[in-house]
Design a protein around this motif. Sequence first.
Motif, mmCIF file in Angstrom:
data_model
loop_
_atom_site.group_PDB
_atom_site.id
_atom_site.type_symbol
_atom_site.label_atom_id
_atom_site.label_comp_id
_atom_site.label_asym_id
_atom_site.label_seq_id
_atom_site.Cartn_x
_atom_site.Cartn_y
_atom_site.Cartn_z
ATOM 1 N N LYS A 93 -5.054 -2.313 0.903
ATOM 2 C CA LYS A 93 -5.821 -1.803 1.932
ATOM 3 C C LYS A 93 -5.288 -1.810 3.501
ATOM 4 N N ILE A 94 -4.538 -2.526 3.621
ATOM 5 C CA ILE A 94 -3.893 -2.937 5.274
ATOM 6 C C ILE A 94 -2.776 -1.827 5.344
ATOM 7 N N GLU A 95 -1.991 -1.857 4.164
ATOM 8 C CA GLU A 95 -0.951 -0.743 4.341
ATOM 9 C C GLU A 95 -1.291 0.444 4.126
ATOM 10 N N LEU A 96 -2.425 0.989 3.426
ATOM 11 C CA LEU A 96 -2.820 2.211 3.360
ATOM 12 C C LEU A 96 -3.314 2.596 5.073
ATOM 13 N N LYS B 163 -1.928 5.921 7.289
ATOM 14 C CA LYS B 163 -2.692 6.824 7.619
ATOM 15 C C LYS B 163 -2.494 6.876 9.309
ATOM 16 N N ARG B 164 -2.330 5.849 9.870
ATOM 17 C CA ARG B 164 -2.150 5.805 11.268
ATOM 18 C C ARG B 164 -1.061 6.259 11.804
ATOM 19 N N ASN C 5 -0.370 13.060 12.048
ATOM 20 C CA ASN C 5 -0.766 12.684 13.176
ATOM 21 C C ASN C 5 -0.393 13.838 14.409
ATOM 22 N N ASP C 6 0.600 14.512 14.233
ATOM 23 C CA ASP C 6 1.103 15.395 15.490
ATOM 24 C C ASP C 6 0.441 17.047 15.005
ATOM 25 N N CYS C 7 0.683 17.373 13.636
ATOM 26 C CA CYS C 7 0.241 19.014 13.657
ATOM 27 C C CYS C 7 -0.873 18.938 12.825
#
Length: 68
Positions: free
Chosen positions: A45-48, A52-53, A22-24
């Motif tokens: 699904k929630i954990e994935l 990702k976020r 999420n940074d580079c």
Amino acid sequence: MIIGRILENEKRVKFNVKIHCNDCGMSVPGGLQTGESYFQTDGFKIELEEFKRNYLCGVCRDKKRVEK
């Protein structure tokens, strides 16, 4: 990289999902693994999605730690 849980003597499910820092913007090398019983559950699904976020590659994660 292992996500979720893998019980003792349980088959592992290997899968590829495009995940970027999420940074580079660097992508996750290799694939992801999880236990067969946990794969495709609502909790998985929630954990994935949360992973990702919030994903940071090793370099960006180390930079963030040093800044603190």
